[in-house]
Design a protein around this motif. Structure first.
Motif, PDB file in Angstrom:
ATOM      1  N   LYS A  99       0.579  -1.280   0.020  1.00 15.40           N
ATOM      2  CA  LYS A  99       0.176   0.109  -0.031  1.00 15.40           C
ATOM      3  C   LYS A  99       0.946   1.267   0.074  1.00 15.40           C
ATOM      4  N   SER A 100       0.091   2.300  -0.500  1.00 13.33           N
ATOM      5  CA  SER A 100       0.779   3.552  -0.762  1.00 13.33           C
ATOM      6  C   SER A 100       0.937   4.408   0.976  1.00 13.33           C
ATOM      7  N   ASP A 196     -10.747   2.445  -9.160  1.00 19.08           N
ATOM      8  CA  ASP A 196     -11.551   3.542  -9.281  1.00 19.08           C
ATOM      9  C   ASP A 196     -11.521   4.844  -8.725  1.00 19.08           C
ATOM     10  N   LYS A 197      -9.990   4.937  -8.106  1.00 22.00           N
ATOM     11  CA  LYS A 197      -9.817   6.072  -7.238  1.00 22.00           C
ATOM     12  C   LYS A 197      -8.363   6.591  -8.019  1.00 22.00           C
ATOM     13  N   PHE A 198      -8.197   7.963  -8.177  1.00 19.66           N
ATOM     14  CA  PHE A 198      -7.030   8.516  -8.635  1.00 19.66           C
ATOM     15  C   PHE A 198      -6.118   8.806  -7.613  1.00 19.66           C
ATOM     16  N   GLN A 199      -5.011   8.099  -7.501  1.00 14.26           N
ATOM     17  CA  GLN A 199      -4.142   8.176  -6.456  1.00 14.26           C
ATOM     18  C   GLN A 199      -2.445   7.826  -7.049  1.00 14.26           C
ATOM     19  N   PRO A 200      -1.360   8.260  -6.044  1.00 20.05           N
ATOM     20  CA  PRO A 200      -0.262   7.822  -6.550  1.00 20.05           C
ATOM     21  C   PRO A 200       0.001   6.436  -6.798  1.00 20.05           C
ATOM     22  N   LYS A 204       4.369   3.538  -2.884  1.00 18.67           N
ATOM     23  CA  LYS A 204       4.127   2.290  -2.020  1.00 18.67           C
ATOM     24  C   LYS A 204       5.504   2.173  -1.084  1.00 18.67           C
ATOM     25  N   VAL A 205       5.144   1.324   0.182  1.00 20.96           N
ATOM     26  CA  VAL A 205       6.043   1.329   1.075  1.00 20.96           C
ATOM     27  C   VAL A 205       7.368   0.334   0.732  1.00 20.96           C
TER      28      VAL A 205
END
Length: 231
Positions: A99-100, A196-200, A204-205
């Motif tokens: 995860k980011s 369905d979500k705009f994100q970096p 990510k770790v």
């Protein structure tokens, strides 16, 4: 005689004003002064991410460089990445390495795309093509693309993308060239749309748990933690 003296006086005032203008320093911008209500800004320099000559890409205070372990291929382009967050806020790090980071509102990710003139000398002369910003605003992440001018003195906000010819010398000495496609603003969604979500996608770790060669070989995560409080 009076007219001559008046003429000399006017000329003197004019010369002094010209000299004063030459010695006036260019106003230095800072990310701390960004007015988020006015985004996107017209020119990249207005954000103040970089100090000195902007094309040197020398990070300003609290602007941290990072590099993912497995960067995506983009037409042989080299990339430099930075993150900035306002003072007094913190990012959250997940126990799940896939995860980011959870960045706070007003966090900004900066990614520059450039080509060294000689790939055998990656730190030498280069041409910066574009800079992409991801800004975490109240209603989510927004993409703001900037295209650099030929003089390499600044980059201007441009939503339509385009095509530009790029030339370089490969590490084996061969001449190479491509038509580099600068994506339009809407095309950013094709890569950054996650569930369905705009994100970096590069923060990510597991992608940042590698060593920096420019900062005493500390891990990316520790370097970010030293500057930005992690929860």
């Amino acid at each position: 005689m009076k007219k001559q003296l008046l003429f000399l006086f006017v000329i003197s005032i004019f010369i002094v004003s010209i000299i004063s203008a030459c010695f006036q320093s260019t106003p230095q911008h800072s990310p701390n002064n960004i007015d988020f209500a006015k985004l996107p800004l017209k020119n990249l320099s207005e954000y103040g991410f970089f100090k000195g000559e902007i094309n040197a890409l020398a990070a300003n205070e609290r602007v941290l460089s990072y590099e993912p372990i497995s960067p995506l291929f983009t037409d042989y382009a080299h990339k430099s990445r930075f993150v900035w967050m306002p003072e007094g806020v913190s990012a959250s790090i997940s126990d799940d390495p896939t995860k980011s980071f959870e960045f706070p509102e007003k966090a900004i990710l900066v990614k520059n795309f450039y080509y060294p003139t000689d790939f055998a000398k990656p730190e030498g002369v280069r041409r910066i093509i574009e800079t992409r910003l991801l800004v975490n605003e109240k209603d989510g992440w927004k993409a703001y693309p900037y295209v650099w001018n030929e003089e390499q003195t600044d980059a201007r906000y441009k939503v339509t993308g385009g095509i530009t010819d790029v030339h370089w010398t490969a590490e084996n000495g061969e001449k190479s060239e491509i038509k580099y496609a600068i994506p339009n603003k809407n095309q950013c969604k094709s890569c950054h749309n996650q569930n369905d979500k705009f994100q970096p996608i590069g923060s990510k770790v597991k992608q940042l748990n590698n060593e920096l060669t420019y900062d005493k070989n500390t891990h990316h995560i520790f370097n970010i933690a030293n500057t930005y409080r992690l929860q």
